[in-house]
Design an enzyme around this catalytic site. Structure first.
Site, PDB file in Angstrom:
ATOM      1  N   TYR A 111     -14.241  -1.181   8.787  1.00  0.00           N
ATOM      2  CA  TYR A 111     -12.815  -0.809   8.922  1.00  0.00           C
ATOM      3  C   TYR A 111     -12.381  -0.931  10.380  1.00  0.00           C
ATOM      4  CZ  TYR A 111      -8.861   2.557   8.919  1.00  0.00           C
ATOM      5  OH  TYR A 111      -7.650   3.190   9.083  1.00  0.00           O
TER       6      TYR A 111
ATOM      7  N   ARG B 273      -1.862  -0.297  -7.269  1.00  0.00           N
ATOM      8  CA  ARG B 273      -1.911   0.725  -8.333  1.00  0.00           C
ATOM      9  C   ARG B 273      -0.485   1.158  -8.685  1.00  0.00           C
ATOM     10  NH1 ARG B 273      -5.127   4.672  -4.792  1.00  0.00           N
ATOM     11  NH2 ARG B 273      -3.675   3.550  -3.474  1.00  0.00           N
TER      12      ARG B 273
ATOM     13  N   GLY C 105       0.825  -1.214   0.000  1.00  0.00           N
ATOM     14  CA  GLY C 105       0.000   0.000   0.000  1.00  0.00           C
ATOM     15  C   GLY C 105       0.855   1.259   0.000  1.00  0.00           C
TER      16      GLY C 105
ATOM     17  N   ASP D  71      -0.517  -7.236  -5.344  1.00  0.00           N
ATOM     18  CA  ASP D  71      -1.815  -7.336  -4.695  1.00  0.00           C
ATOM     19  C   ASP D  71      -1.616  -8.142  -3.400  1.00  0.00           C
ATOM     20  OD1 ASP D  71      -4.363  -7.921  -3.889  1.00  0.00           O
ATOM     21  OD2 ASP D  71      -5.025  -8.779  -5.813  1.00  0.00           O
TER      22      ASP D  71
ATOM     23  N   ILE E 168      -4.744  11.769   9.470  1.00  0.00           N
ATOM     24  CA  ILE E 168      -3.405  12.266   9.137  1.00  0.00           C
ATOM     25  C   ILE E 168      -3.530  13.387   8.094  1.00  0.00           C
ATOM     26  CG2 ILE E 168      -1.102  11.653   8.277  1.00  0.00           C
ATOM     27  CD1 ILE E 168      -1.778  10.163  10.852  1.00  0.00           C
TER      28      ILE E 168
ATOM     29  N   GLY F 268      -0.347   4.936  -1.102  1.00  0.00           N
ATOM     30  CA  GLY F 268      -1.399   5.653  -0.370  1.00  0.00           C
ATOM     31  C   GLY F 268      -0.880   6.903   0.312  1.00  0.00           C
ATOM     32  N   GLN F 269      -1.764   7.536   1.095  1.00  0.00           N
ATOM     33  CA  GLN F 269      -1.430   8.828   1.712  1.00  0.00           C
ATOM     34  C   GLN F 269      -0.176   8.729   2.584  1.00  0.00           C
ATOM     35  OE1 GLN F 269      -3.958  10.166   4.866  1.00  0.00           O
ATOM     36  NE2 GLN F 269      -3.317  12.295   4.679  1.00  0.00           N
TER      37      GLN F 269
HETATM   38  C1  AKB Z   1     -10.197   7.209   8.171  1.00  0.00           C
HETATM   39  O1  AKB Z   1     -10.756   8.320   8.261  1.00  0.00           O
HETATM   40  O2  AKB Z   1     -10.783   6.170   7.852  1.00  0.00           O
HETATM   41  C2  AKB Z   1      -8.721   7.119   8.504  1.00  0.00           C
HETATM   42  C3  AKB Z   1      -8.507   6.736   9.940  1.00  0.00           C
HETATM   43  C4  AKB Z   1      -8.809   7.674  11.020  1.00  0.00           C
HETATM   44  O3  AKB Z   1      -8.048   5.651  10.187  1.00  0.00           O
HETATM   45  N1  AKB Z   1      -8.078   8.366   8.227  1.00  0.00           N
END
Ligand code: AKB
Length: 315
Positions: A140, A38, A10, A51, A170, A13-14
């Site tokens: 998540y 990606r 990953g 992947d 972040i 990513g950010q």
């Molecule tokens: C999100 O907003 O899903 C993430 C996090 C706080 O883990 N930035």
């Protein structure tokens, strides 16, 4: 001589984008292999298209690279996860298992990014302690609680050196977030510097814990460099920087750009934000490995605006 060989998943990513650069600076470019599903828009050195659900691909990449550390950043974040919960679960959990098993094979140290999404409505909202009720309300968050527990399990059962941080939102100028609930706190700066108004998807008074990118990167590197005997938390360390609402960050931006305007149109992300905590007690991280943030709302805003304005001028 630096013998670390660092594999990132990953990495596009950010956080991955900035962490890859920091790791390359610290360990040397050839010692760091960023991977992502990606392809990067602007490749910077070696990169592999990978992947995390493909265990064979992971194994053959590791066979060639021989990692001593793995930073597993590939995941579906809170808002995107709610659109397809089963898919988010599969990616977040199977990806983690693949990485943990690979790390066992290579006896590699692992970094796992957990999140404030582990908290839910029964966690204390203010100064949320390290050890508290974890009953998250997003897929998540559920995957992060389960992931933390599996990290601890692999440490206890197999002696795998896994370390994890519960990142707040972040904020950074170098890369854009994608699919999170805290994304507004980056988008708002880009709109302000572009001379546009911003439509915020959270209510003006939604207080959330946040951290500026340089602090987040430093925390990650410091945690990974700390002697193993100092690490007393093998689930995920609470980590705090600042806490603010959309109205407060908008006001701070307006001190530099007085014409900047924000409208508020909360969407489905509001209930995710409402289920999270507002401020974090990170005293365990401070005590164990000396964590201390440097940026507050005012210094972060100044630095963000300065860097984004430089880009506009150069571009
Ligand atoms: C999100 O907003 O899903 C993430 C996090 C706080 O883990 N930035």
């Amino acid at each position: 001589m630096n013998t670390e060989r660092i594999l990132l998943t990953g990495a596009g990513g950010q956080i991955g984008t900035v962490l890859t650069r920091a790791l390359r600076e610290k360990h040397g470019s050839d010692q760091v292999l960023p991977t992502d599903i990606r392809l990067p828009e602007e490749p910077e050195g070696a990169f592999e298209n990978m992947d995390v659900l493909d265990q064979q691909q992971l194994q053959s990449t590791a066979g060639r690279f021989k990692p001593t550390q793995i930073y597993h950043l590939a995941a579906i974040l809170s808002a995107k996860g709610e659109k397809n919960p089963r898919r988010a679960w599969d990616i977040n959990m199977q990806g983690l298992f693949n990485v943990l098993d690979l790390a066992r094979e290579w006896e590699a140290k692992v970094f796992f990014p957990s999140s404030i999404a582990v908290f839910g409505r029964y966690s204390p909202k203010q100064q949320t302690p390290q050890h508290t009720v974890l009953q998250p309300e997003t897929v998540y968050g559920i995957s992060k609680v389960a992931g933390e527990s599996w990290c601890q399990y692999y440490f206890e059962k197999y002696g795998l050196d896994v370390r994890a941080l519960r990142y707040p939102g972040i904020i950074g100028y170098q890369s854009m977030p994608g699919g999170g609930t805290t994304d507004y706190a980056v988008e708002i700066f880009h709109q302000a510097v572009a001379g546009k108004s911003y439509v915020c998807f959270l209510r003006a008074d939604t207080r959330l814990p946040m951290l500026y990118m340089p602090d987040a990167i430093r925390a990650t590197l410091e945690l990974m460099a700390a002697p193993a005997e100092q690490i007393t938390v093998r689930t995920g360390y609470n980590l705090a920087g600042m806490s603010f609402t959309p109205a407060e960050v908008a006001r701070e931006i307006q001190r530099h750009l007085p014409g900047f305007e924000v409208q508020y149109r909360p969407d489905f992300r509001q209930s995710i934000a409402d289920s999270w905590t507002q401020s974090i007690d990170d005293s365990q991280a401070r005590a164990d490995w000396g964590w201390k943030p440097e940026y507050d709302l005012s210094s972060m805003t100044q630095d963000m605006l300065r860097h984004l304005r430089e880009r506009v001028t150069i571009g």
